[in-house]
Design a protein around this motif. Structure first.
Motif, PDB file in Angstrom:
ATOM      1  N   LEU A   1     106.709   2.770  -1.124  1.00 14.28           N
ATOM      2  CA  LEU A   1     107.964   3.282  -1.785  1.00 14.28           C
ATOM      3  C   LEU A   1     108.019   4.631  -1.697  1.00 14.28           C
ATOM      4  CD1 LEU A   1     107.718   0.966  -5.246  1.00 14.28           C
ATOM      5  CD2 LEU A   1     109.227   0.420  -3.165  1.00 14.28           C
TER       6      LEU A   1
ATOM      7  N   GLU B   1     111.859   6.601  -5.387  1.00 14.39           N
ATOM      8  CA  GLU B   1     111.746   5.410  -5.662  1.00 14.39           C
ATOM      9  C   GLU B   1     110.692   5.023  -6.816  1.00 14.39           C
ATOM     10  OE1 GLU B   1     113.437   2.976  -1.735  1.00 14.39           O
ATOM     11  OE2 GLU B   1     111.326   3.541  -2.013  1.00 14.39           O
TER      12      GLU B   1
ATOM     13  N   ILE C   1     116.282  -1.461  -5.088  1.00 16.29           N
ATOM     14  CA  ILE C   1     115.067  -0.944  -4.201  1.00 16.29           C
ATOM     15  C   ILE C   1     114.798  -2.188  -3.357  1.00 16.29           C
ATOM     16  CG2 ILE C   1     112.949  -0.066  -4.173  1.00 16.29           C
ATOM     17  CD1 ILE C   1     113.808   1.717  -6.716  1.00 16.29           C
TER      18      ILE C   1
END
Length: 167
Positions: free
Chosen positions: A138, A142, A92
Motif C-alpha cells: 500500500l 493509502e 483501495i
C-alpha cells in the motif's frame, strides 16, 4: 503496566490481543509498551471478526447461531453506520485488484515488522488469499487514508457485549 510487570518476572516474547483497522485501542499504550520492551505483537481478529472482508453488511449475513449477532458492532443500528467505513477499504482493494481482506491485512502489516496478524479461517481458499496480503504494498497515502477512515473511536458499537466487557 501489566505487561511491564510480567516482563520483569520473565521475558515476554509476544503479546496477543485484538488489533485491526476496526479495533485500534492498543495503539495508545499496549503496542508502545511492547515495542519498548522488544515484544512482538500477535494481532487476533485482524479482519474485524469478518467485518473487514466487506461481506457482512447486514446482520442477516450471519447464521442464526453466530455469536457476532450479539456483538454491538454487528447490531443493525451499528452495522449500518459501520458500513460507511468500508468505502475507502473497497476502493483501495479495487485499485489493487485485491480483496478488502487483503487490504486490511496489508494495512496491519504496514504498522511494523513486529506485528503478526493471525486471521482465522474456516475455508482453505482464504488461507492463500490471506497470505497474498503480505505481498500487497500500500502507498503511504493509502495507509494514512485507511487510518483516517478507521480512526480510533469512529466505529459504532463496542467490541463485545456489555457482559463480556465486564469480564
Amino acid at each position: 503496566q501489566t505487561i511491564r510487570r510480567a516482563h520483569q518476572v520473565h521475558p515476554i516474547v509476544a503479546v496477543e490481543t485484538e488489533y485491526s483497522l476496526w479495533s485500534r485501542d492498543v495503539e495508545a499504550e499496549i503496542l508502545p509498551a511492547c515495542r519498548e520492551l522488544g515484544i512482538a505483537y500477535m494481532a487476533y481478529a485482524p479482519l474485524g471478526r469478518g467485518f473487514l472482508t466487506a461481506t457482512i453488511k447486514h446482520v442477516d449475513a450471519l447464521i442464526a447461531k453466530d455469536r457476532r449477532r450479539e456483538h454491538p458492532r454487528f447490531l443493525p443500528e451499528n452495522i449500518n453506520k459501520n458500513n460507511i467505513l468500508l468505502s475507502n477499504l473497497e476502493t483501495i482493494a479495487s485499485a489493487h485488484q485485491a480483496t478488502p481482506s487483503q487490504v486490511a491485512l496489508a494495512w496491519l502489516l504496514a504498522q511494523g515488522p513486529d506485528i503478526v496478524p493471525i486471521p482465522g479461517t474456516k475455508q482453505r481458499k482464504y488461507i492463500g488469499e490471506n497470505c497474498a496480503a503480505a505481498e500487497l504494498q500500500l502507498s503511504a497515502a493509502e495507509i494514512t487514508g485507511l487510518a483516517t477512515a478507521f480512526a480510533p473511536g469512529v466505529v459504532a458499537g463496542t467490541r463485545y457485549p456489555e457482559k463480556q466487557l465486564k469480564a
